[in-house]
Scaffold this active site. Structure first.
Site, PDB file in Angstrom:
ATOM      1  N   LEU A  81     -68.824  15.797 -57.121  1.00 21.40           N
ATOM      2  CA  LEU A  81     -68.328  17.018 -56.484  1.00 21.40           C
ATOM      3  C   LEU A  81     -66.798  16.988 -56.490  1.00 21.40           C
ATOM      4  O   LEU A  81     -66.185  16.004 -56.081  1.00 21.40           O
ATOM      5  CB  LEU A  81     -68.867  17.156 -55.061  1.00 21.40           C
ATOM      6  N   ILE A  82     -66.210  18.072 -56.994  1.00 20.92           N
ATOM      7  CA  ILE A  82     -64.742  18.140 -57.127  1.00 20.92           C
ATOM      8  C   ILE A  82     -64.223  19.343 -56.335  1.00 20.92           C
ATOM      9  O   ILE A  82     -64.784  20.440 -56.434  1.00 20.92           O
ATOM     10  CB  ILE A  82     -64.336  18.292 -58.610  1.00 20.92           C
ATOM     11  N   GLY A  86     -57.937  19.915 -61.257  1.00 22.57           N
ATOM     12  CA  GLY A  86     -59.340  19.991 -60.838  1.00 22.57           C
ATOM     13  C   GLY A  86     -60.209  20.626 -61.911  1.00 22.57           C
ATOM     14  O   GLY A  86     -61.305  20.134 -62.226  1.00 22.57           O
ATOM     15  N   TYR A 124     -44.435  17.832 -48.119  1.00 24.94           N
ATOM     16  CA  TYR A 124     -45.472  17.528 -49.122  1.00 24.94           C
ATOM     17  C   TYR A 124     -45.625  16.012 -49.256  1.00 24.94           C
ATOM     18  O   TYR A 124     -46.734  15.469 -49.214  1.00 24.94           O
ATOM     19  CB  TYR A 124     -45.081  18.144 -50.471  1.00 24.94           C
TER      20      TYR A 124
HETATM   21  P1  NAD Z   1     -53.093  23.764 -58.814  1.00 25.19           P
HETATM   22  O1  NAD Z   1     -52.368  24.635 -57.868  1.00 25.19           O
HETATM   23  O2  NAD Z   1     -53.355  24.256 -60.193  1.00 25.19           O
HETATM   24  O3  NAD Z   1     -54.499  23.292 -58.214  1.00 25.19           O
HETATM   25  C1  NAD Z   1     -54.740  23.093 -56.849  1.00 25.19           C
HETATM   26  C2  NAD Z   1     -56.085  23.700 -56.544  1.00 25.19           C
HETATM   27  O4  NAD Z   1     -56.423  23.485 -55.167  1.00 25.19           O
HETATM   28  C3  NAD Z   1     -56.069  25.206 -56.786  1.00 25.19           C
HETATM   29  O5  NAD Z   1     -57.167  25.556 -57.591  1.00 25.19           O
HETATM   30  C4  NAD Z   1     -56.183  25.796 -55.388  1.00 25.19           C
HETATM   31  O6  NAD Z   1     -56.857  27.021 -55.357  1.00 25.19           O
HETATM   32  C5  NAD Z   1     -56.963  24.697 -54.692  1.00 25.19           C
HETATM   33  N1  NAD Z   1     -56.897  24.791 -53.235  1.00 25.19           N
HETATM   34  C6  NAD Z   1     -55.815  24.994 -52.446  1.00 25.19           C
HETATM   35  N2  NAD Z   1     -56.195  25.088 -51.154  1.00 25.19           N
HETATM   36  C7  NAD Z   1     -57.541  24.919 -51.130  1.00 25.19           C
HETATM   37  C8  NAD Z   1     -58.518  24.895 -50.095  1.00 25.19           C
HETATM   38  N3  NAD Z   1     -58.177  25.093 -48.817  1.00 25.19           N
HETATM   39  N4  NAD Z   1     -59.812  24.694 -50.444  1.00 25.19           N
HETATM   40  C9  NAD Z   1     -60.181  24.503 -51.719  1.00 25.19           C
HETATM   41  N5  NAD Z   1     -59.300  24.522 -52.745  1.00 25.19           N
HETATM   42  C10 NAD Z   1     -58.002  24.728 -52.439  1.00 25.19           C
HETATM   43  O7  NAD Z   1     -52.269  22.404 -58.865  1.00 25.19           O
HETATM   44  P2  NAD Z   1     -52.633  20.952 -59.459  1.00 25.19           P
HETATM   45  O8  NAD Z   1     -51.379  20.418 -59.979  1.00 25.19           O
HETATM   46  O9  NAD Z   1     -53.817  21.007 -60.337  1.00 25.19           O
HETATM   47  O10 NAD Z   1     -52.973  20.155 -58.117  1.00 25.19           O
HETATM   48  C11 NAD Z   1     -54.134  19.375 -57.923  1.00 25.19           C
HETATM   49  C12 NAD Z   1     -53.810  18.147 -57.080  1.00 25.19           C
HETATM   50  O11 NAD Z   1     -52.917  17.318 -57.808  1.00 25.19           O
HETATM   51  C13 NAD Z   1     -53.113  18.458 -55.762  1.00 25.19           C
HETATM   52  O12 NAD Z   1     -53.683  17.647 -54.743  1.00 25.19           O
HETATM   53  C14 NAD Z   1     -51.676  18.062 -56.011  1.00 25.19           C
HETATM   54  O13 NAD Z   1     -51.030  17.657 -54.826  1.00 25.19           O
HETATM   55  C15 NAD Z   1     -51.865  16.911 -56.970  1.00 25.19           C
HETATM   56  N6  NAD Z   1     -50.678  16.598 -57.796  1.00 25.19           N
HETATM   57  C16 NAD Z   1     -50.085  17.553 -58.574  1.00 25.19           C
HETATM   58  C17 NAD Z   1     -48.964  17.223 -59.325  1.00 25.19           C
HETATM   59  C18 NAD Z   1     -48.246  18.246 -60.190  1.00 25.19           C
HETATM   60  O14 NAD Z   1     -47.108  18.003 -60.569  1.00 25.19           O
HETATM   61  N7  NAD Z   1     -48.855  19.364 -60.542  1.00 25.19           N
HETATM   62  C19 NAD Z   1     -48.456  15.926 -59.285  1.00 25.19           C
HETATM   63  C20 NAD Z   1     -49.094  14.965 -58.506  1.00 25.19           C
HETATM   64  C21 NAD Z   1     -50.207  15.319 -57.755  1.00 25.19           C
END
Ligand code: NAD
Length: 313
Positions: free
Chosen positions: A6-7, A15, A153
């Site tokens: 589950l993701i 994701g 953050y």
């Molecule tokens: P993204 O914004 O594309 O994806 C984040 C997803 O989480 C989105 O689909 C959003 O709709 C969803 N989301 C937000 N609030 C939510 C909630 N309450 N319930 C369910 N879903 C929810 O960004 P990403 O980069 O794919 O981020 C994914 C993870 O990776 C995050 O935890 C982020 O902190 C982490 N991350 C991202 C980076 C980067 O540079 N992009 C770096 C390190 C870590």
């Protein structure tokens, strides 16, 4: 049999990629439950999943900020049996703290910290009963090292790291694995969303000097860093799959070797001064040349500062 995965947060970015990568596993080893807040946003995922959609990949609605939604989602899983939980949902927040309301800060913690904790609380008891399971948490390099103007953050990811470091000990007793994935910058909507938010910002209550450091010094170098060092969501998905498939998965998993010197600096000087001064110099003395500085740093880094990363290949 197939492992149930589950993701959270699968409508975009990392994701989405993890969901598709696991669903398309050649040996069909995974039954992927890809969740998102709003199923109206499923099109990109469905398209990317192709033939796997409806077979090795199914969708469920899930908002990690809602107790009820989390409970309902897990109750909708057959026998509540989840082998692998991937806590990916997260939001960013950038800017001088003076201009960010406590409410906005709480929203970040509600998603990044309490969202994952809520999921773990719901899924862990069943894993304990079965004495098996793997919990993955999408942390960040910013879960290990503070970064200027990413204060809140970073704090939310540090909170998660502390929570997991504590949990890992008792989970080991129940044969449940816990792994953090710690990417550096990744090219996703995360970056775009944050830049859009920043463009709208008005900086109430922030002095002009701070606004100038943020807009004219930090932002341009941050864009450079994303350009120079960013990984793709596919890289992170491949790293995550490796962690899942490892016979002895590591607890911490940095994905980007360019970031290992930063983490090493932190452990090299217990006073913390080395990290603070290095970041100060990077920002204020080399800011405009940040990416060049970082490449030099990379070349100069001696082997003792290199840490093992998990590579996508
Ligand atoms: P993204 O914004 O594309 O994806 C984040 C997803 O989480 C989105 O689909 C959003 O709709 C969803 N989301 C937000 N609030 C939510 C909630 N309450 N319930 C369910 N879903 C929810 O960004 P990403 O980069 O794919 O981020 C994914 C993870 O990776 C995050 O935890 C982020 O902190 C982490 N991350 C991202 C980076 C980067 O540079 N992009 C770096 C390190 C870590």
């Amino acid at each position: 049999g197939q492992k149930v995965v589950l993701i959270t947060g699968c409508s975009s970015g990392i994701g989405l990629r993890i969901a598709v990568t696991l669903a398309k596993d050649e040996k069909k080893r995974y039954h992927v439950i890809a969740t998102m807040r709003d199923l109206k946003k499923k099109d990109k995922l469905v398209e990317a999943a192709g033939d796997a959609y409806g077979k090795t990949l199914v969708l469920l609605p899930l908002d990690v900020c809602s107790d009820e939604s989390v409970k309902q989602c897990v109750n909708n899983v057959k026998d509540r049996h989840i082998d692998i939980l991937i806590n990916n949902a997260g939001v960013g927040l950038l800017g001088p703290v003076e201009s960010i309301s406590i409410e906005e800060m709480k929203r970040v913690f509600e998603t990044n910290f309490f969202g994952a904790v809520r999921m773990i609380k719901e899924v862990m008891p069943d894993m304990k009963k079965r004495r098996s399971g793997h919990i993955i948490v999408m942390s960040s390099v910013m879960g290990l090292q503070g970064v200027v103007f990413n204060d809140v953050y970073t704090a939310s990811k540090f909170a998660m790291e502390g929570f997991c470091e504590s949990m890992a000990v008792q989970l080991l007793k129940f044969n449940i694995r816990l792994s953090m994935i710690e990417p550096g910058p990744v090219h996703t909507e995360f970056e775009t969303k944050m830049m859009e938010d920043v463009a709208k910002m008005e900086y109430p209550g922030v002095d002009a000097e701070t606004v100038r450091y943020f807009k004219d010094v930090y932002l341009p170098s941050s864009v450079d860093i994303f350009e120079a060092m960013g990984q793709s969501p596919d890289d992170i998905a491949k790293c995550t799959k490796k962690v899942i498939e490892s016979s002895s998965p590591r607890f911490r998993n940095l994905t980007n070797s360019l970031y290992t010197p930063i983490v090493a600096l932190k452990y090299a000087d217990e006073t913390g001064g080395l990290s603070v001064n290095t970041f100060y110099n990077l920002l204020f003395n080399f800011g405009p040349l940040m990416h060049i500085t970082m490449s030099i740093l990379k070349c100069l880094t001696c082997s003792c500062l290199r840490r093992r990363t998990i590579s996508p290949n």
